[in-house]
Write a protein that holds these residues in place. Structure first.
Motif, PDB file in Angstrom:
ATOM      1  N   HIS A  84      49.669  41.322  38.085  1.00  0.00           N
ATOM      2  CA  HIS A  84      48.278  40.864  38.047  1.00  0.00           C
ATOM      3  C   HIS A  84      48.041  39.794  36.993  1.00  0.00           C
ATOM      4  CE1 HIS A  84      47.876  44.666  40.258  1.00  0.00           C
ATOM      5  NE2 HIS A  84      46.730  44.207  40.702  1.00  0.00           N
ATOM      6  N   LEU A  85      49.121  39.271  36.407  1.00  0.00           N
ATOM      7  CA  LEU A  85      48.996  38.211  35.396  1.00  0.00           C
ATOM      8  C   LEU A  85      49.829  37.001  35.820  1.00  0.00           C
ATOM      9  CD1 LEU A  85      49.350  40.374  32.138  1.00  0.00           C
ATOM     10  CD2 LEU A  85      47.240  39.725  33.328  1.00  0.00           C
ATOM     11  N   ILE A 135      55.034  36.612  37.348  1.00  0.00           N
ATOM     12  CA  ILE A 135      54.814  35.684  36.223  1.00  0.00           C
ATOM     13  C   ILE A 135      55.651  34.400  36.373  1.00  0.00           C
ATOM     14  CG2 ILE A 135      53.885  37.217  34.499  1.00  0.00           C
ATOM     15  CD1 ILE A 135      56.613  37.818  33.440  1.00  0.00           C
ATOM     16  N   LEU A 164      50.616  34.048  33.248  1.00  0.00           N
ATOM     17  CA  LEU A 164      51.209  34.381  31.950  1.00  0.00           C
ATOM     18  C   LEU A 164      52.344  33.417  31.590  1.00  0.00           C
ATOM     19  CD1 LEU A 164      50.747  36.606  29.824  1.00  0.00           C
ATOM     20  CD2 LEU A 164      52.713  37.797  30.791  1.00  0.00           C
ATOM     21  N   GLN A 194      42.594  34.423  33.299  1.00  0.00           N
ATOM     22  CA  GLN A 194      43.831  33.662  33.442  1.00  0.00           C
ATOM     23  C   GLN A 194      44.591  33.749  32.115  1.00  0.00           C
ATOM     24  OE1 GLN A 194      42.819  29.723  34.776  1.00  0.00           O
ATOM     25  NE2 GLN A 194      42.383  30.424  36.854  1.00  0.00           N
ATOM     26  N   LEU A 195      45.236  34.888  31.927  1.00  0.00           N
ATOM     27  CA  LEU A 195      45.895  35.172  30.661  1.00  0.00           C
ATOM     28  C   LEU A 195      47.156  34.319  30.506  1.00  0.00           C
ATOM     29  CD1 LEU A 195      44.977  37.369  28.600  1.00  0.00           C
ATOM     30  CD2 LEU A 195      46.929  38.715  29.355  1.00  0.00           C
ATOM     31  N   VAL A 202      41.557  44.803  33.655  1.00  0.00           N
ATOM     32  CA  VAL A 202      42.265  43.586  34.037  1.00  0.00           C
ATOM     33  C   VAL A 202      41.746  43.048  35.363  1.00  0.00           C
ATOM     34  CG1 VAL A 202      44.513  42.642  34.708  1.00  0.00           C
ATOM     35  CG2 VAL A 202      44.339  44.173  32.726  1.00  0.00           C
ATOM     36  N   PHE A 251      50.598  37.664  26.392  1.00  0.00           N
ATOM     37  CA  PHE A 251      50.456  39.118  26.494  1.00  0.00           C
ATOM     38  C   PHE A 251      51.576  39.762  25.693  1.00  0.00           C
ATOM     39  CE2 PHE A 251      51.223  43.120  29.085  1.00  0.00           C
ATOM     40  CZ  PHE A 251      50.134  43.800  28.557  1.00  0.00           C
TER      41      PHE A 251
END
Length: 568
Positions: A434-435, A479, A438, A412-413, A406, A416
């Motif tokens: 770390h997302l 998030i 999201l 840039q997800l 990751v 998930f």
């Protein structure tokens, strides 16, 4: 007929007053010539006869009134149908609904001894296009104007061809030919599963299956599962046209013995193939895969060396579904990182290998996917493990290599999901930190004991838009772009439901700003929230979730379900 003296209506009034006790007493006690009074008895009998005739007339009149009443009730019911809001729905929207509802029309050809007692109703429910077209004339007209809902066919064959009786099966199954006719020339979705002898004679496919195979040129999405016979053997039958899969875009071959030969019939005959799914036991990348350089999605069980060459063989690949651990890692020692700037969707299947597998066989250290948008972690069924989870090692073993992937990719997800993975709440929160981009999060705990579930009180509090928690001591929301949150199959028999409600309320911000004291936190408005419990009854939660009703009326889609009774 005498009139009623009080209202003057034509209402029947009996002429004879029935006194059964007195008559019964006379029949038992009176005797002799004085007891015989023919004139009196005759007069009473005549009045009785006239009363009976009047009763018959009244009954006839009342029966006509009853029929008239029923007719008016039916008329009123149909008249009310004109006020139904659904009649305001245009045909264009109605057809869109039909398209969404009609997934697959399933045909199961099995021996009569395997039929269920309610097979007729089950057969109808398995064919949604047929059900929809039988509701009313308007629905039928629209259904018949949509070839696509008739073109999705799943056929399961589990009978010796010699045992097939057309008349017996015609009573149970709507003829397949009708669906093929009504699908016209629309591209087809075909799921074919064969568990018994499909040939009427050697080299001749059964006529029922032949109906499907003569439509090969229309197959767009094809799935094949057969333990005994290769697809090529079915194509070699008499009266089957030369295979030309001109519109085929999705191919799934999942039988246990799948190999390169299973793909030979599609070489140079499927120029538009975009998606290929192979069985979990397929040994590495097919040798013929170089003929499908146009593939955009691939689902298979790779070797270690396959991953290194995969993006060279399939340069247009944008979606991949693979196992977490790789096969035949004899070349361990390479530190090559595979990078793809086109790749957007990755699904990694956990399980299916012994718990003591070396971390060197892991796929995560080989990948760098900076353009990834969608990531799914899911569990596949290991050999010899019915539950789909290794009971000896309930924890997810490879959290650190995954986090390295990751951080290395820096993608840039937006989507998930974690399905049936035993990961602790602290590790899941660490991943979400770390997302930051999201938008759609799904955590499915199906078959995961509560002690290994990440959906805990601390996890819920960590999702709160502005409160601190033991897992998120830093300021700011994790998030912040989250728009859809789905927490499924929570195993807990009890839960702090108030914390869930407060977390959802904290993320309902149509303006995009939350005021906390003198500062404002920018958080996107949560639009969809779903939470299901598999071991709780509705009484366990009480009316806590009813406080979310105002938010639901204002626009958030909220689903909270208790799917079981605690302790069961």
């Amino acid at each position: 007929m005498p009139l009623c003296s009080s209202c003057g209506r034509n209402t029947f009034i009996p002429r004879v007053a029935v006194d059964l006790p007195r008559l019964h007493d006379r029949l038992r006690n009176e005797a002799g010539p004085a007891s015989v009074q023919p004139d009196e008895v005759t007069s009473v009998l005549e009045n009785i006869q006239r009363d009976l005739e009047d009763y018959e007339s009244e009954i006839y009149r009342l029966e006509r009134l009853r029929q008239e009443k029923e007719r008016l009730e039916q008329y009123a019911t149909r008249l009310r149908s004109l006020l139904s809001p659904f009649r305001k729905v245009p045909d264009e929207i109605l057809r869109r609904i039909f398209d969404d509802c009609c997934d697959m029309n399933s045909f199961r050809v099995v021996h009569p001894r395997n039929w269920l007692p309610v097979h007729t109703s089950q057969a109808l429910r398995s064919k949604p296009a047929l059900v929809i077209s039988s509701v009313c004339s308007r629905w039928r007209r629209n259904a018949l104007s949509m070839p696509v809902i008739w073109s999705r066919i799943s056929l399961y064959w589990d009978i010796q061809a010699a045992e097939y009786c057309k008349d017996e099966h015609a009573e149970m199954f709507f003829p397949l030919s009708n669906f093929l006719d009504r699908s016209q020339q629309c591209p087809m979705t075909v799921n074919l599963e064969i568990d018994d002898y499909p040939f009427s004679t050697p080299g001749v496919l059964h006529p029922l299956l032949e109906q499907l195979f003569v439509q090969i040129v229309r197959w767009q999405d094809f799935s094949f599962d057969c333990m005994e016979y290769s697809f090529q053997k079915l194509l070699d039958c008499d009266r089957i046209p030369s295979a030309a899969f001109l519109v085929l875009s999705k191919l799934c071959i999942t039988d246990y013995y799948v190999d390169d030969n299973d793909l030979v019939p599609f070489l140079d005959t499927a120029p538009n193939l975009q998606s290929l799914r192979l069985g979990d036991v397929f040994d590495g990348v097919p040798r013929v895969l170089k003929n499908y350089s146009q593939l955009s999605h691939l689902d298979f069980c790779p070797r270690w060396t396959d991953i290194q060459n995969l993006f060279e063989i399939c340069p247009n690949l944008s979606s991949l579904r693979i196992t977490e651990l790789l096969r035949d890692c004899n070349a361990v020692g390479s530190t090559m990182i595979i990078c793809s700037s086109r790749f957007e969707t990755l699904a990694v299947r956990h399980g299916g290998w012994p718990s003591n597998s070396s971390a060197d066989r892991l796929v995560f250290p080989l990948l760098n996917l900076p353009s990834l948008k969608t990531l799914h972690l899911e569990t596949c069924k290991p050999e010899g493990n019915v539950k789909g989870r290794d009971e000896r090692t309930p924890e997810w073993w490879y959290f650190k290599p995954f986090m390295a992937f990751v951080q290395r990719s820096s993608f840039q997800l937006t989507t998930f999901s974690v399905q049936q993975i035993s990961i602790c709440d602290a590790n899941l929160v660490h991943i979400l930190v770390h997302l930051p981009t999201l938008q759609y999060l799904t955590v499915d705990n199906d078959d995961i004991p509560q002690e290994y579930s990440p959906i805990s009180l601390d996890f819920i509090e960590s999702l709160h838009s502005y409160r601190f928690s033991s897992l998120r001591p830093q300021a700011g929301s994790i998030i912040p772009r989250l728009r859809s949150l789905r927490l499924l199959n929570v195993a807990a028999a009890t839960f702090n439901d108030l914390s869930v409600v407060e977390m959802v309320q904290s993320r309902w911000s149509p303006t995009g700003l939350h005021k906390v004291g003198t500062s404002a936190l920018e958080v996107d408005c949560l639009r969809v929230f779903t939470m299901t419990f598999r071991n709780r009854s509705e009484a366990d939660a009480g009316a806590v979730y009813s406080s979310l009703a105002p938010i639901e009326r204002d626009g958030m889609m909220i689903v909270v379900q208790m799917l079981g009774q605690a302790g069961q």
